[in-house]
Design a protein around this motif. Structure first.
Motif, PDB file in Angstrom:
ATOM      1  N   ARG D 312      -2.662  11.522  -8.498  1.00 44.70           N
ATOM      2  CA  ARG D 312      -3.917  12.256  -8.325  1.00 44.70           C
ATOM      3  C   ARG D 312      -5.128  11.486  -8.842  1.00 44.70           C
ATOM      4  NH1 ARG D 312      -2.064  17.821 -10.894  1.00 44.70           N
ATOM      5  NH2 ARG D 312      -0.875  16.213 -12.002  1.00 44.70           N
ATOM      6  N   ARG D 313      -4.973  10.932 -10.070  1.00 46.37           N
ATOM      7  CA  ARG D 313      -6.095  10.223 -10.676  1.00 46.37           C
ATOM      8  C   ARG D 313      -6.496   9.025  -9.810  1.00 46.37           C
ATOM      9  NH1 ARG D 313      -6.599   6.012 -13.677  1.00 46.37           N
ATOM     10  NH2 ARG D 313      -4.376   5.703 -13.979  1.00 46.37           N
ATOM     11  N   GLN D 314      -5.494   8.208  -9.446  1.00 46.75           N
ATOM     12  CA  GLN D 314      -5.765   7.019  -8.635  1.00 46.75           C
ATOM     13  C   GLN D 314      -6.421   7.403  -7.310  1.00 46.75           C
ATOM     14  OE1 GLN D 314      -2.963   7.623 -10.253  1.00 46.75           O
ATOM     15  NE2 GLN D 314      -2.419   5.810 -11.457  1.00 46.75           N
ATOM     16  N   VAL D 315      -5.912   8.455  -6.698  1.00 47.15           N
ATOM     17  CA  VAL D 315      -6.439   8.852  -5.403  1.00 47.15           C
ATOM     18  C   VAL D 315      -7.899   9.257  -5.546  1.00 47.15           C
ATOM     19  CG1 VAL D 315      -6.270  10.617  -3.600  1.00 47.15           C
ATOM     20  CG2 VAL D 315      -4.204   9.512  -4.483  1.00 47.15           C
ATOM     21  N   ARG D 316      -8.159   9.981  -6.619  1.00 41.36           N
ATOM     22  CA  ARG D 316      -9.529  10.449  -6.839  1.00 41.36           C
ATOM     23  C   ARG D 316     -10.447   9.268  -7.128  1.00 41.36           C
ATOM     24  NH1 ARG D 316      -8.165  13.904 -10.719  1.00 41.36           N
ATOM     25  NH2 ARG D 316      -8.801  12.406 -12.311  1.00 41.36           N
ATOM     26  N   GLU D 317      -9.989   8.370  -7.989  1.00 36.35           N
ATOM     27  CA  GLU D 317     -10.872   7.301  -8.460  1.00 36.35           C
ATOM     28  C   GLU D 317     -10.930   6.113  -7.505  1.00 36.35           C
ATOM     29  OE1 GLU D 317      -9.429   6.302 -12.309  1.00 36.35           O
ATOM     30  OE2 GLU D 317      -9.823   8.307 -13.142  1.00 36.35           O
ATOM     31  N   LEU D 318      -9.866   5.834  -6.783  1.00 35.95           N
ATOM     32  CA  LEU D 318      -9.769   4.547  -6.102  1.00 35.95           C
ATOM     33  C   LEU D 318      -9.776   4.603  -4.582  1.00 35.95           C
ATOM     34  CD1 LEU D 318      -6.965   3.054  -8.353  1.00 35.95           C
ATOM     35  CD2 LEU D 318      -9.411   2.616  -8.528  1.00 35.95           C
ATOM     36  N   GLU D 319      -9.872   5.763  -4.007  1.00 36.62           N
ATOM     37  CA  GLU D 319      -9.946   5.898  -2.556  1.00 36.62           C
ATOM     38  C   GLU D 319      -8.697   5.442  -1.824  1.00 36.62           C
ATOM     39  OE1 GLU D 319     -13.456   4.133  -0.876  1.00 36.62           O
ATOM     40  OE2 GLU D 319     -14.467   4.293  -2.810  1.00 36.62           O
ATOM     41  N   VAL D 320      -7.581   5.307  -2.519  1.00 36.10           N
ATOM     42  CA  VAL D 320      -6.336   5.031  -1.805  1.00 36.10           C
ATOM     43  C   VAL D 320      -5.445   6.254  -1.950  1.00 36.10           C
ATOM     44  CG1 VAL D 320      -6.429   2.545  -2.158  1.00 36.10           C
ATOM     45  CG2 VAL D 320      -5.196   3.989  -3.797  1.00 36.10           C
ATOM     46  N   SER D 321      -4.563   6.456  -0.956  1.00 38.62           N
ATOM     47  CA  SER D 321      -3.672   7.607  -1.024  1.00 38.62           C
ATOM     48  C   SER D 321      -2.298   7.160  -1.493  1.00 38.62           C
ATOM     49  CB  SER D 321      -3.548   8.248   0.356  1.00 38.62           C
ATOM     50  OG  SER D 321      -2.827   7.385   1.194  1.00 38.62           O
ATOM     51  N   SER D 322      -1.472   8.133  -1.863  1.00 35.69           N
ATOM     52  CA  SER D 322      -0.113   7.790  -2.269  1.00 35.69           C
ATOM     53  C   SER D 322       0.628   7.154  -1.090  1.00 35.69           C
ATOM     54  CB  SER D 322       0.628   9.040  -2.739  1.00 35.69           C
ATOM     55  OG  SER D 322       0.688   9.978  -1.689  1.00 35.69           O
ATOM     56  N   ARG D 323       0.251   7.556   0.109  1.00 35.11           N
ATOM     57  CA  ARG D 323       0.847   6.970   1.298  1.00 35.11           C
ATOM     58  C   ARG D 323       0.494   5.482   1.400  1.00 35.11           C
ATOM     59  NH1 ARG D 323       2.423   8.037   6.669  1.00 35.11           N
ATOM     60  NH2 ARG D 323       1.180   6.967   8.230  1.00 35.11           N
ATOM     61  N   ASP D 324      -0.774   5.151   1.104  1.00 36.62           N
ATOM     62  CA  ASP D 324      -1.170   3.741   1.116  1.00 36.62           C
ATOM     63  C   ASP D 324      -0.324   2.951   0.127  1.00 36.62           C
ATOM     64  OD1 ASP D 324      -3.216   4.254   2.940  1.00 36.62           O
ATOM     65  OD2 ASP D 324      -4.670   4.691   1.352  1.00 36.62           O
ATOM     66  N   ILE D 325      -0.157   3.536  -1.033  1.00 33.30           N
ATOM     67  CA  ILE D 325       0.596   2.819  -2.071  1.00 33.30           C
ATOM     68  C   ILE D 325       2.045   2.643  -1.649  1.00 33.30           C
ATOM     69  CG2 ILE D 325       1.469   3.037  -4.435  1.00 33.30           C
ATOM     70  CD1 ILE D 325      -1.314   4.166  -5.168  1.00 33.30           C
ATOM     71  N   SER D 326       2.598   3.674  -1.041  1.00 29.17           N
ATOM     72  CA  SER D 326       3.995   3.537  -0.639  1.00 29.17           C
ATOM     73  C   SER D 326       4.143   2.507   0.480  1.00 29.17           C
ATOM     74  CB  SER D 326       4.585   4.898  -0.254  1.00 29.17           C
ATOM     75  OG  SER D 326       4.361   5.165   1.102  1.00 29.17           O
ATOM     76  N   LYS D 327       3.156   2.393   1.349  1.00 27.50           N
ATOM     77  CA  LYS D 327       3.213   1.368   2.395  1.00 27.50           C
ATOM     78  C   LYS D 327       3.044  -0.028   1.789  1.00 27.50           C
ATOM     79  CE  LYS D 327       3.588   4.150   5.958  1.00 27.50           C
ATOM     80  NZ  LYS D 327       4.906   4.338   6.574  1.00 27.50           N
ATOM     81  N   ARG D 328       2.156  -0.118   0.805  1.00 25.91           N
ATOM     82  CA  ARG D 328       1.934  -1.415   0.175  1.00 25.91           C
ATOM     83  C   ARG D 328       3.202  -1.877  -0.554  1.00 25.91           C
ATOM     84  NH1 ARG D 328       0.204  -6.276   0.667  1.00 25.91           N
ATOM     85  NH2 ARG D 328      -0.604  -7.242  -1.233  1.00 25.91           N
ATOM     86  N   LEU D 329       3.930  -0.930  -1.105  1.00 22.44           N
ATOM     87  CA  LEU D 329       5.180  -1.285  -1.790  1.00 22.44           C
ATOM     88  C   LEU D 329       6.130  -2.021  -0.849  1.00 22.44           C
ATOM     89  CD1 LEU D 329       5.873   1.884  -3.950  1.00 22.44           C
ATOM     90  CD2 LEU D 329       5.853  -0.471  -4.808  1.00 22.44           C
ATOM     91  N   LEU D 330       6.102  -1.668   0.423  1.00 20.10           N
ATOM     92  CA  LEU D 330       6.978  -2.338   1.389  1.00 20.10           C
ATOM     93  C   LEU D 330       6.714  -3.842   1.413  1.00 20.10           C
ATOM     94  CD1 LEU D 330       6.724   0.159   4.403  1.00 20.10           C
ATOM     95  CD2 LEU D 330       8.560  -0.004   2.714  1.00 20.10           C
ATOM     96  N   ASP D 331       5.448  -4.212   1.275  1.00 17.19           N
ATOM     97  CA  ASP D 331       5.104  -5.634   1.261  1.00 17.19           C
ATOM     98  C   ASP D 331       5.723  -6.353   0.067  1.00 17.19           C
ATOM     99  OD1 ASP D 331       3.634  -5.813   3.595  1.00 17.19           O
ATOM    100  OD2 ASP D 331       1.758  -5.235   2.618  1.00 17.19           O
ATOM    101  N   TYR D 332       5.965  -5.605  -0.992  1.00 20.28           N
ATOM    102  CA  TYR D 332       6.566  -6.202  -2.178  1.00 20.28           C
ATOM    103  C   TYR D 332       8.094  -6.236  -2.068  1.00 20.28           C
ATOM    104  CZ  TYR D 332       2.178  -6.472  -4.733  1.00 20.28           C
ATOM    105  OH  TYR D 332       0.928  -6.810  -5.143  1.00 20.28           O
ATOM    106  N   GLY D 333       8.580  -5.805  -0.912  1.00 17.63           N
ATOM    107  CA  GLY D 333      10.028  -5.863  -0.692  1.00 17.63           C
ATOM    108  C   GLY D 333      10.793  -4.860  -1.535  1.00 17.63           C
ATOM    109  N   VAL D 334      10.103  -3.900  -2.127  1.00 17.86           N
ATOM    110  CA  VAL D 334      10.830  -2.870  -2.865  1.00 17.86           C
ATOM    111  C   VAL D 334      10.891  -1.627  -2.002  1.00 17.86           C
ATOM    112  CG1 VAL D 334      10.649  -3.538  -5.266  1.00 17.86           C
ATOM    113  CG2 VAL D 334       8.702  -2.457  -4.169  1.00 17.86           C
ATOM    114  N   ASP D 335      12.050  -0.994  -2.097  1.00 18.45           N
ATOM    115  CA  ASP D 335      12.289   0.211  -1.327  1.00 18.45           C
ATOM    116  C   ASP D 335      11.209   1.215  -1.691  1.00 18.45           C
ATOM    117  OD1 ASP D 335      13.839   1.698   0.411  1.00 18.45           O
ATOM    118  OD2 ASP D 335      15.666   0.951  -0.541  1.00 18.45           O
ATOM    119  N   ALA D 336      10.466   1.634  -0.713  1.00 16.36           N
ATOM    120  CA  ALA D 336       9.353   2.524  -1.019  1.00 16.36           C
ATOM    121  C   ALA D 336       9.874   3.917  -1.322  1.00 16.36           C
ATOM    122  CB  ALA D 336       8.417   2.568   0.173  1.00 16.36           C
TER     123      ALA D 336
END
Lengths: 453, 413, 453, 413
Positions: D312-336
């Protein structure tokens, strides 16, 4: 495509073959069958052979192979991979071979290993040729080969090295112990002996006095060649540590490391040696090196062709390895670990001892040799082995190997092994069936009192 | 190239009963297995046109050795000990030299004519009372079918010597022409080349040998015999003149079962189709490469299933080697040519498109060759630095052989 | 790791569970066995069951599956793949499902397919629920289900839809033909019927008059649900082409497309429909779309959760698919091609006809129905089926399914199927054994003259 | 995350006899197979603490349906037709709603307290004569073990209703505490979650149900019975009060065999170890993420095998959603992380490290989360554009649902 080539038919592409040589339709070759028909035929043939309970060892052991081993090895990437001629495109295969070499070197306590040979018997032939190449001081090309070594290994080695002026001289075994009595070697003291072959355990399952034999060879300038069961090394002392300095060469068959019995093959031979002799080592060898960017990579090295022309005679024509079997063995060793291998070895060994105990309680049945064994032993029967084994087989028990062909001097002797797959129940069934089979042949029909009273 | 390994054959060769069969199982528990091997012997007898087959050699090189050893045994039985030379085609693979020496023979090299066929005149001068045998590959190591093979056979047999065939390239002529009909006395096959045994990154293979009537007694054991409806092993005792056994048991039995099932499913029609498709692919590729400006080693000959392309001109003009080109091919994702032998043809690529490749793949290969040629003209360093797109770049082979690192050690890991 | 968490032991991590609830060591749960011991147990149990020659069909068919199918499907990339929640990381799985949907749509001649359901029977339940959702005009929730449909399918559909006020009404079969006589439907003319289910071939292997039935449904405002054997579609007319406009929904079991018999599962159900009804289609559905760069990609779409809440009642709770079975089916269809499937279908069919011919030459044995069949048929015996089948089974022949439980009105009837795997020899053995088994039960002990004279 | 599927179990479940067994094979040819299923029923009875098991449901959702249908049958047998409500925990999975409606019940949602446990006070007000049952997941959908479970059970039983357990998360407490001992009347398992059935990209699964004595008569058929030493099927005839069969034969039998072999090899010790390692991994990961500045949904609770992290905090402060973060995790090769439910906790990641993961993998995951947090602070567009390193970039789901393309057609291909 025919148009691009400029011919009318595929047949035209074969126009350089003289007409009178063309073989026409090969009527004697059967026509194609579908996979389902092939499946029906092969299943029927497989059923003919069945899956009898196996107490035969003698160089091929009924070990359990974890399912993961072949499910990984059979992946197309390993299964259909071509030979790693272009190292850069074969790093998976090559790194795996390097891991294999590392594991085999660790298991045998030798410096280096090659990437495998056809099987244990031909590996011994290569080891003998290598010993001749190494031992430049020796001119005799006399190699002492104990009679307690696997008879097929002795024959194969003889067949392969025979035409290169190498003499394999038979070393008798001690009739009580079944091992090479080191005293016997005294007759060769000071003679020009090129190499001494030391099986451990030997064909009878008996443990040789390996340290003493290695020391004798060292003093007498003979190269030492150990022939070992790789599984045994998880519990016995490894050849690299026999005597004061270990053996020079060590070989054997890798079957116990993940190869199914499969009628005798494919298995793989392994061959290890001291660092000093690596340039005489036949077969593929993989080395770790760097690429132009300094990144670690693997490549075939010390190309066999260079090595084998180094000295005329004692030549080897090995061009390949048993890749897939080595892949399976590497996965198998990685999966089992030192701990898993020694657990299996211990379990085989105790099963075989239990089998020996049970069998030798039968009248007229006894353990033939008095020396310690590893996971295999010779049992003497009161009647001819041949008939007894046939009767057992009719009840789906393969009771052991009849030794009368290769060792008639042992009388009614069979070589038995109970691997970790054999249950106490199966051992009891074997014992019971053996008792009846012996009785059937009039061996010792009635048992007046328990043996040992 | 990489060949598809039929998975059906694979599964059927690995039925539990076959996997569990001990090599020393009594014949009563082996009739199914022995029937398969016997049938395979018969099939190979038919397709090679030879009189007898032994399946036991574990690979082509062991089959090659067995062939020479049988020739040795043949002459020894005739007390012709003066025969101490084997003549080997100059276009052939390096293992022959070693196999010959292993049998105590000397090697002499037979020249080929510019068109790739054996130089009969030279052969005639070399043959004599010291000749034990002559060793050829059919089709040859550079992929041409020797049109004078009948004359060669006549000359060889004329001096009492025997003719030895390396069957590694037989795929190309399977079902068309047979070593037995050409006059060969022994042929060794390479089952993981033409007969779909899995390649396995090098092995296991299988190298059965077939022989003419003269060499029948010497075949390596064990062989499978049939009496009535009962199959049995024929070993040292039953075949006392045999050169003996070459492995502890019966060779790579599991590989033989796979090959048997493959041959069952290929059948009479299928084996010819393999030869035809392999030959079609090779000739198409040859023509397309020639159109693209590459020079064939034997431009006026038919390709069999393989052919040589020489890069002498490119190497001279462009400062790149055939090795550079073959490494650059890896970046294009095409299977790089095997290597640059035979040594009599330097800077030569040996191309061997599998019969399972389609036109699309062949065209892609031609396209890659054209691009690389252009790269070599405009930016030779690019080609010399290849490959770029693989897990590693060009590996230092000299370092590998000098600073030997053959096993991981905890200390220097 | 415990340190980082700040606890002393793993047990501490369970400290929120009230002590009195802890179950302690579960003594009744056996201790672990090794893979080799498990292998021994399972092999022994497998041997108990054997591999009898199977002439039973009845919804599960003993087809040959080419070895390549499962060797590819069992690769870890498919085998252990997690559900494709993150589409971008699951393109392989998703494209494969898209290919599957495409193939099923082509095979059934329907517009769209979902990505599979549990099995054929539960797929029928879903099809019925879907029909109720679709047919907004109908208020009756009456669905006509022929008695000639697989009895287990009827039961399962009933069990699943029962609590949603849906009535499955049994439609009798014609006693001579074994099919739904279209004349029988006249009693429902003009009534509010929500849907009509049409099996093709039906449970007896008999072919229904599909075109006529579909037309009746169209005229009477009933949604049509076809239940088909996918293999049959390679030779019979597909449901998308029945009548003038084809059926509305089509479902069935995918077992004949590469799933081993395996005691009844895992198989997979399939469900296809007209484009117009796609938003009522339950289960996973994969769509082709583009990524932000305009590149083609695949993703789960029309999420089930949205679809099922669209209309209250007639709900479905499907959350998953039978992924691995679909993977195998897709490989199987790709490998066989239309040609291979129809060759298999034709071969099954002719084997079954041959079986029928041979059996009906026995005294008192006859083919029950006079309508054309596909690859399965009902055979009437002169004595009770139960005992005959038991005798046959004792000789390792599974002679067919006893129909007396589900269709007592058929008398001593069995349902038989001979797939492409059954040989002429096996059919002869069956015939011979049946003759003796019937005789044993005193059915027709002596055969005075050849039948048909 | 992806779980290793033990290959040994796989091979043993696929022994030729098991693969070839027809579902209608007579019992005389089925004793081996039936023995396995019977033993599996017994094992599941022991680990769940229930009185009876039916293995037949094909997946968790079918097991869930079976549970509700049995509750329906129970009340119907008692003529208590006024019970028309099922109470479902607000933290739970969406399929419950559908399963309840399929059985003709209405759904009411039970609130949870901020600490994640059921709000007993609210529950008390909701329970009554209309309550047919209460459905909970243990541990809950956000990975906490409800400490008031005994009180819940007492309240539910007090009004004559039954307690239904979604066992999807049982892995976390296997061998520690059992649904039967907690007072549940029915539990459904998800064998491809905690019991190592292969995941297969979605299925096949298996969803056995276990019941207390009150629901025994209603278990779905077939069930395997044992009389003397003879195993047999118990079907509609033998169990007339059953809710009936849910698939044409006996469910996903092949999956059940795999699970049986897995349980044999895991044994009593192994199942507890699975729970312990899963719990250890989850609690370690939770603590490390909290150290890295992430906020737990339930910071004061133990994690079971999974836990929620709110962004919640990150979404509010940083304009990214949890969905964005979970997609970005894929780039790190970790199971999202699986997804962002339950809906009562928006912008929440549910993390579920498998028990087979090691510390290295967990640390890599924490590292990736930290990096992404930094990226989101410095370059939010980078995160919003993820993924970049997969075969495709972010897919257009809206287009997929609007311009439906569900099957390849030759015309528009």
């Amino acid at each position: 495509m025919l148009g691009a080539i400029g011919v009318d038919s595929i047949e035209a592409l074969f126009d350089e073959i003289p007409d009178r040589l063309l073989c026409g339709t090969l009527e004697a070759m059967p026509t194609a069958v579908s996979e389902v028909d092939a499946s029906r035929l092969m299943s029927a043939r497989a059923r003919l052979d069945g899956v009898p309970t196996c107490f035969i060892g003698a160089g091929a052991y009924d070990h359990y192979v974890p399912a993961a081993v072949w499910q990984i090895a059979a992946r197309g990437e390993f299964y259909s991979a071509s030979a790693p001629c272009q190292a850069e495109a074969s790093q998976g295969t090559l790194q795996l071979l390097y891991e294999f070499q590392s594991m085999m070197a660790a298991l045998t306590a030798m410096d280096v290993s090659n990437a495998s040979l056809y099987d244990g018997a031909s590996a011994l032939a290569e080891a003998v040729l290598m010993a001749v190449r190494i031992n430049r001081k020796s001119k005799s090309r006399r190699v002492l080969v104990p009679k307690s070594l696997h008879p097929a290994y002795r024959r194969v080695a003889g067949n392969i090295v025979r035409n290169q002026g190498i003499v394999l001289e038979e070393l008798p075994y001690d009739p009580a112990g079944g091992h090479i009595d080191p005293v016997l070697l005294q007759q060769y003291d000071g003679l020009d002996i090129t190499a001494l072959v030391i099986p451990q355990p030997n064909f009878f399952g008996v443990l040789e006095e390996a340290d003493t034999l290695v020391e004798w060879a060292r003093v007498n300038g003979a190269v030492t060649v150990a022939v070992v069961n790789p599984l045994s090394l998880s519990v016995l002392s490894p050849p690299g540590e026999w005597g004061e300095r270990g053996v020079d060469i060590c070989c054997g068959d890798g079957q116990p490391l993940g190869a199914p019995l499969s009628s005798g093959g494919p298995y793989f031979g392994f061959l290890c040696c001291r660092q000093a002799f690596v340039r005489h080592l036949p077969g593929w060898i993989v080395g770790r090196t760097l690429d132009v960017d300094g990144k670690t990579g693997f490549t075939l090295t010390l190309h066999a062709r260079n090595r084998r022309t180094r000295r005329s005679g004692a030549a080897s024509n090995i061009c390949t390895n048993q890749g897939l079997m080595v892949t399976a063995a590497t996965i198998h060793m990685a999966l089992m670990g030192a701990e898993g291998l020694s657990r299996t070895a211990a379990s085989c060994h105790s099963n075989t001892l239990r089998l020996g105990e049970r069998l030798s309680m039968l009248p007229g049945v006894s353990i033939r040799f008095d020396r310690p064994v590893f996971h295999e032993q010779v049992v003497t029967l009161p009647v001819a082995a041949n008939g007894v084994l046939r009767t057992l087989a009719a009840h789906n028990v393969l009771g052991g190997l009849d030794l009368s062909r290769d060792y008639p001097e042992l009388g009614n002797a069979i070589l038995c092994c109970a691997t970790e797959r054999r249950t106490a129940e199966e051992i009891e069934i074997f014992t019971g069936r053996l008792e009846r089979a012996v009785a059937l042949q009039g061996g010792a029909p009635c048992r007046l009192q328990p043996k040992g009273w | 190239g990489t060949r598809y390994t039929p998975r059906g054959a694979d599964s059927l060769a690995m039925l539990p009963e076959f996997l569990a069969r001990h090599p020393e199982a009594p014949e009563g528990h082996s009739q199914g297995f022995l029937a398969c091997l016997y049938d395979l012997q018969e099939m190979l007898r038919v397709v090679t046109g030879m009189q007898g087959i032994s399946l036991t050699p574990a690979a082509g090189a062991q089959g090659e050795f067995a062939g020479v050893a049988m020739i040795k045994a043949y002459h020894a039985a005739r007390q012709e000990f003066e025969r101490d030379e084997m003549l080997v085609s100059a276009a052939d693979h390096g293992s022959k030299q070693a196999s010959v020496v292993m049998c105590g023979y000397k090697v002499r090299s037979i020249p080929t004519k510019p068109d790739g066929d054996i130089d009969l005149a030279s052969l005639k001068t070399m043959l004599g009372r010291r000749t034990a045998g002559v060793m050829l590959t059919i089709p040859s190591g550079l992929g041409v079918f020797d049109r004078g093979i009948e004359a060669v056979a006549a000359l060889v047999h004329g001096v009492g010597a025997l003719l030895h065939c390396d069957g590694v390239n037989l795929t190309a002529i399977l079902g068309k022409v047979r070593p037995g009909d050409m006059g060969f006395d022994v042929v060794h096959l390479d089952l993981h080349k033409g007969f779909f045994a899995p390649h396995g990154g090098g092995g296991p293979g299988a190298g059965p040998v077939g022989v003419s009537a003269s060499l029948l007694p010497y075949l390596p054991v064990p062989i499978v015999g049939l009496a009535g409806d009962r199959y049995s092993w024929l070993c040292e005792q039953e075949r006392p003149e045999s050169i003996g056994r070459l492995s502890a048991f019966a060779g790579n039995a599991g590989v033989l079962l796979r090959v048997y099932v493959n041959l069952l499913m290929l059948g009479r029609e299928g084996i010819t189709r393999v030869a035809e498709y392999a030959t079609l692919n090779a000739n198409y590729l040859l023509k397309e490469l020639m159109k693209a400006g590459f020079e064939a080693v034997h431009p006026d000959r038919r390709a069999t299933h393989e052919f040589g392309v020489t890069l002498r001109r490119q190497v001279r003009e462009l400062e790149v080697s055939s090795r550079d080109i073959s490494k650059r091919l890896l970046d294009y994702g095409v299977d790089a040519p095997a290597t640059w032998f035979p040594p009599i043809f330097p800077e030569c690529l040996l191309l061997k498109p599998a019969e399972t490749e389609n036109k699309e793949t062949l065209d892609r290969f031609v396209g890659a060759m054209k691009s690389i040629l252009k790269e070599a003209e405009t930016d030779p360093d690019l080609v010399k630095g290849a490959p770029y797109r693989l897990p590693v770049r060009r590996l230092d082979d000299v370092r590998a052989a000098r600073d030997l690192d053959l096993a991981w050690k905890p200390a220097n890991g």
